[in-house]
Design a protein around this motif. Sequence first.
Motif, PDB file in Angstrom:
ATOM      1  N   VAL A 103       0.826  -1.214   0.000  1.00 36.85           N
ATOM      2  CA  VAL A 103       0.000   0.000   0.000  1.00 36.85           C
ATOM      3  C   VAL A 103       0.856   1.257   0.000  1.00 36.85           C
ATOM      4  O   VAL A 103       0.508   2.263  -0.641  1.00 36.85           O
ATOM      5  CB  VAL A 103      -0.953  -0.005   1.214  1.00 36.85           C
ATOM      6  N   ASN A 104       2.005   1.219   0.671  1.00 33.20           N
ATOM      7  CA  ASN A 104       2.843   2.425   0.763  1.00 33.20           C
ATOM      8  C   ASN A 104       3.531   2.781  -0.551  1.00 33.20           C
ATOM      9  O   ASN A 104       4.129   3.852  -0.691  1.00 33.20           O
ATOM     10  CB  ASN A 104       3.889   2.264   1.870  1.00 33.20           C
ATOM     11  N   LYS A 105       3.453   1.893  -1.560  1.00 33.01           N
ATOM     12  CA  LYS A 105       4.049   2.181  -2.865  1.00 33.01           C
ATOM     13  C   LYS A 105       3.003   2.604  -3.897  1.00 33.01           C
ATOM     14  O   LYS A 105       3.360   2.934  -5.035  1.00 33.01           O
ATOM     15  CB  LYS A 105       4.796   0.947  -3.387  1.00 33.01           C
ATOM     16  N   THR A 106       1.737   2.600  -3.526  1.00 33.50           N
ATOM     17  CA  THR A 106       0.650   2.828  -4.481  1.00 33.50           C
ATOM     18  C   THR A 106       0.796   4.138  -5.245  1.00 33.50           C
ATOM     19  O   THR A 106       0.520   4.205  -6.444  1.00 33.50           O
ATOM     20  CB  THR A 106      -0.707   2.810  -3.750  1.00 33.50           C
ATOM     21  N   SER A 107       1.243   5.209  -4.572  1.00 29.27           N
ATOM     22  CA  SER A 107       1.304   6.528  -5.208  1.00 29.27           C
ATOM     23  C   SER A 107       2.701   6.933  -5.648  1.00 29.27           C
ATOM     24  O   SER A 107       2.900   8.087  -6.051  1.00 29.27           O
ATOM     25  CB  SER A 107       0.738   7.586  -4.248  1.00 29.27           C
ATOM     26  N   ARG A 108       3.668   6.028  -5.570  1.00 31.31           N
ATOM     27  CA  ARG A 108       5.005   6.352  -6.063  1.00 31.31           C
ATOM     28  C   ARG A 108       5.001   6.319  -7.589  1.00 31.31           C
ATOM     29  O   ARG A 108       4.372   5.456  -8.200  1.00 31.31           O
ATOM     30  CB  ARG A 108       6.022   5.374  -5.496  1.00 31.31           C
ATOM     31  N   LEU A 109       5.715   7.260  -8.193  1.00 29.90           N
ATOM     32  CA  LEU A 109       5.614   7.508  -9.625  1.00 29.90           C
ATOM     33  C   LEU A 109       5.807   6.251 -10.465  1.00 29.90           C
ATOM     34  O   LEU A 109       5.002   5.968 -11.363  1.00 29.90           O
ATOM     35  CB  LEU A 109       6.623   8.583 -10.038  1.00 29.90           C
ATOM     36  N   PHE A 110       6.861   5.477 -10.199  1.00 28.72           N
ATOM     37  CA  PHE A 110       7.116   4.293 -11.015  1.00 28.72           C
ATOM     38  C   PHE A 110       5.946   3.321 -10.955  1.00 28.72           C
ATOM     39  O   PHE A 110       5.516   2.785 -11.984  1.00 28.72           O
ATOM     40  CB  PHE A 110       8.400   3.591 -10.540  1.00 28.72           C
ATOM     41  N   PRO A 170       0.759   0.534 -14.111  1.00 31.15           N
ATOM     42  CA  PRO A 170      -0.607   0.252 -14.542  1.00 31.15           C
ATOM     43  C   PRO A 170      -1.069   1.150 -15.692  1.00 31.15           C
ATOM     44  O   PRO A 170      -1.911   0.729 -16.502  1.00 31.15           O
ATOM     45  CB  PRO A 170      -1.445   0.503 -13.282  1.00 31.15           C
ATOM     46  N   VAL A 171      -0.531   2.376 -15.772  1.00 33.75           N
ATOM     47  CA  VAL A 171      -0.880   3.256 -16.894  1.00 33.75           C
ATOM     48  C   VAL A 171      -0.481   2.596 -18.211  1.00 33.75           C
ATOM     49  O   VAL A 171      -1.241   2.616 -19.196  1.00 33.75           O
ATOM     50  CB  VAL A 171      -0.192   4.632 -16.747  1.00 33.75           C
ATOM     51  N   PHE A 172       0.693   1.977 -18.245  1.00 30.76           N
ATOM     52  CA  PHE A 172       1.129   1.265 -19.449  1.00 30.76           C
ATOM     53  C   PHE A 172       0.165   0.127 -19.793  1.00 30.76           C
ATOM     54  O   PHE A 172      -0.219  -0.054 -20.954  1.00 30.76           O
ATOM     55  CB  PHE A 172       2.543   0.700 -19.247  1.00 30.76           C
ATOM     56  N   PHE A 173      -0.222  -0.646 -18.765  1.00 37.06           N
ATOM     57  CA  PHE A 173      -1.107  -1.787 -19.011  1.00 37.06           C
ATOM     58  C   PHE A 173      -2.522  -1.344 -19.409  1.00 37.06           C
ATOM     59  O   PHE A 173      -3.260  -2.118 -20.025  1.00 37.06           O
ATOM     60  CB  PHE A 173      -1.160  -2.677 -17.768  1.00 37.06           C
ATOM     61  N   ILE A 174      -2.896  -0.128 -19.068  1.00 38.80           N
ATOM     62  CA  ILE A 174      -4.189   0.409 -19.510  1.00 38.80           C
ATOM     63  C   ILE A 174      -4.100   0.900 -20.949  1.00 38.80           C
ATOM     64  O   ILE A 174      -4.991   0.645 -21.765  1.00 38.80           O
ATOM     65  CB  ILE A 174      -4.643   1.554 -18.577  1.00 38.80           C
ATOM     66  N   LEU A 220     -12.508   4.547 -24.706  1.00 34.58           N
ATOM     67  CA  LEU A 220     -12.792   5.476 -23.614  1.00 34.58           C
ATOM     68  C   LEU A 220     -13.191   4.729 -22.344  1.00 34.58           C
ATOM     69  O   LEU A 220     -12.791   5.091 -21.235  1.00 34.58           O
ATOM     70  CB  LEU A 220     -13.899   6.447 -24.027  1.00 34.58           C
ATOM     71  N   LEU A 221     -13.976   3.659 -22.502  1.00 36.47           N
ATOM     72  CA  LEU A 221     -14.388   2.869 -21.339  1.00 36.47           C
ATOM     73  C   LEU A 221     -13.186   2.214 -20.663  1.00 36.47           C
ATOM     74  O   LEU A 221     -13.126   2.134 -19.430  1.00 36.47           O
ATOM     75  CB  LEU A 221     -15.405   1.804 -21.756  1.00 36.47           C
ATOM     76  N   LEU A 222     -12.236   1.742 -21.452  1.00 36.89           N
ATOM     77  CA  LEU A 222     -11.039   1.124 -20.879  1.00 36.89           C
ATOM     78  C   LEU A 222     -10.240   2.141 -20.067  1.00 36.89           C
ATOM     79  O   LEU A 222      -9.777   1.844 -18.957  1.00 36.89           O
ATOM     80  CB  LEU A 222     -10.160   0.539 -21.989  1.00 36.89           C
ATOM     81  N   ILE A 223     -10.086   3.339 -20.606  1.00 40.73           N
ATOM     82  CA  ILE A 223      -9.330   4.375 -19.895  1.00 40.73           C
ATOM     83  C   ILE A 223     -10.032   4.779 -18.604  1.00 40.73           C
ATOM     84  O   ILE A 223      -9.417   4.884 -17.531  1.00 40.73           O
ATOM     85  CB  ILE A 223      -9.118   5.602 -20.805  1.00 40.73           C
ATOM     86  N   ILE A 224     -11.355   4.986 -18.695  1.00 34.62           N
ATOM     87  CA  ILE A 224     -12.106   5.419 -17.511  1.00 34.62           C
ATOM     88  C   ILE A 224     -12.122   4.320 -16.459  1.00 34.62           C
ATOM     89  O   ILE A 224     -11.907   4.582 -15.261  1.00 34.62           O
ATOM     90  CB  ILE A 224     -13.537   5.825 -17.898  1.00 34.62           C
ATOM     91  N   ALA A 225     -12.372   3.075 -16.881  1.00 34.46           N
ATOM     92  CA  ALA A 225     -12.401   1.959 -15.926  1.00 34.46           C
ATOM     93  C   ALA A 225     -11.037   1.770 -15.271  1.00 34.46           C
ATOM     94  O   ALA A 225     -10.942   1.557 -14.054  1.00 34.46           O
ATOM     95  CB  ALA A 225     -12.837   0.679 -16.633  1.00 34.46           C
ATOM     96  N   GLY A 226      -9.980   1.861 -16.066  1.00 36.77           N
ATOM     97  CA  GLY A 226      -8.642   1.733 -15.509  1.00 36.77           C
ATOM     98  C   GLY A 226      -8.328   2.850 -14.528  1.00 36.77           C
ATOM     99  O   GLY A 226      -7.759   2.611 -13.454  1.00 36.77           O
ATOM    100  N   ALA A 275      -3.562  13.880  -6.917  1.00 38.37           N
ATOM    101  CA  ALA A 275      -2.791  14.820  -7.735  1.00 38.37           C
ATOM    102  C   ALA A 275      -2.520  14.254  -9.127  1.00 38.37           C
ATOM    103  O   ALA A 275      -2.498  14.997 -10.114  1.00 38.37           O
ATOM    104  CB  ALA A 275      -1.475  15.164  -7.035  1.00 38.37           C
ATOM    105  N   TYR A 276      -2.316  12.942  -9.220  1.00 37.70           N
ATOM    106  CA  TYR A 276      -2.096  12.327 -10.530  1.00 37.70           C
ATOM    107  C   TYR A 276      -3.322  12.506 -11.424  1.00 37.70           C
ATOM    108  O   TYR A 276      -3.191  12.768 -12.628  1.00 37.70           O
ATOM    109  CB  TYR A 276      -1.788  10.840 -10.368  1.00 37.70           C
ATOM    110  N   PHE A 277      -4.486  12.375 -10.843  1.00 39.48           N
ATOM    111  CA  PHE A 277      -5.713  12.517 -11.624  1.00 39.48           C
ATOM    112  C   PHE A 277      -5.938  13.964 -12.046  1.00 39.48           C
ATOM    113  O   PHE A 277      -6.473  14.225 -13.130  1.00 39.48           O
ATOM    114  CB  PHE A 277      -6.904  11.993 -10.815  1.00 39.48           C
TER     115      PHE A 277
END
Length: 379
Positions: free
Chosen positions: A139-146, A151-155, A172-178, A190-192
Amino acid sequence: MSYLEYTVKSVPAGYRKVLYLNWPIVVLLTAVAGVGFLMLYSVAGGSLTPWAEPQMKRFALGLAVMFAVAMVPIWFWRNMAAVAYGISVLLLVYVEFFGAVGMGAQRWIDLGFMRLQPSELTKIALVVFLAAYYDWLPVNKTSRLFWVLVPVFFILLPTVLVLKQPDLGTALLLIIAGGLMMFIAGVHWAYFAVVIAAGGGLVYAVFTSRGTDWQLLKDYQFKRIDTFLDPSSDPLGAGYHITQAKIAMGSGGWTGRGFMQGTQSRLNFLPEKHTDFIFNTLAEEFGFVGGVSLLILYLLILVFCIASAMQNRDRFSSLMILGVGLTFFLFFAVNMSMVMGLAPVVGVPLPLVSYGGSAMLVLMLGFGLVQSAHIHRPR
């Protein structure tokens, strides 16, 4: 021990899983599918063929798939998440080179007895894969940039493949769901904010690119945007679909014209009346009351998914249930917005109501995963 607990524990273990099913979801899914059968019977002029009867068979198969998936322990599906994602991407690549063409798009694999649309499978595979990823990631790594970029790549990988078909709605649905999966997993807001700002810039670039050598959308996609902004500008051409859809909805009034009495669908003014615009047929025949009733059924399914996720102490199961529920929400929210003129027409079906095989079977597979997580949750 209560009488109910004693009764459940007295049932042989092999049959006990059936009692642990989230039966309200099963009943609600069947009710929504029943609405679909009724409307497909109506748009065919009071005949089970060519749409209602095949849809019933597909739903029966979908129920069997849901029950079969539900009986398998949830840990198995977690371990298969990466495999499912990989297969869905490979199928998208296969479609790019060997896919069947229909209505100007190359989106299907012809299996002989049916056409499989891999992009539908990708919607569920992506959700399951991201749930497994965030279950594995501390959980403590969830918001680290790498660990955000992974997951952005896999989306984006399947999204780009789907865009090439072309299928803007599913992309669009894939991007929003991801993005929603990342948000509920705990990625920092902040990423969003950055993504939303970049999205605004992309929209500006899309409109600026029109008519240039580097045009970002195809002409027909720009035509859909024009139609969305001003359908009356071409009521007999590009604006015909949404204009007739609005007429159908408006003519239904509060209680509708009556079953099989809708003029827009029966006289074939309403396009794609058995697929994308089937909600307009419902609104014309059963009015505001019928439309809201279907919306309530959809929302109840979503509520039971959220309740099941909140009760589940397993992180993967909770994320996966929420992901499937939110994907289901995106389906009906986008379709209803589209056919009411609140969003551009992007070809998203109304779940379990619109005629179609791939979307229904994959959706029932998704709810089978929800049931598996519900049955095998820590007690």
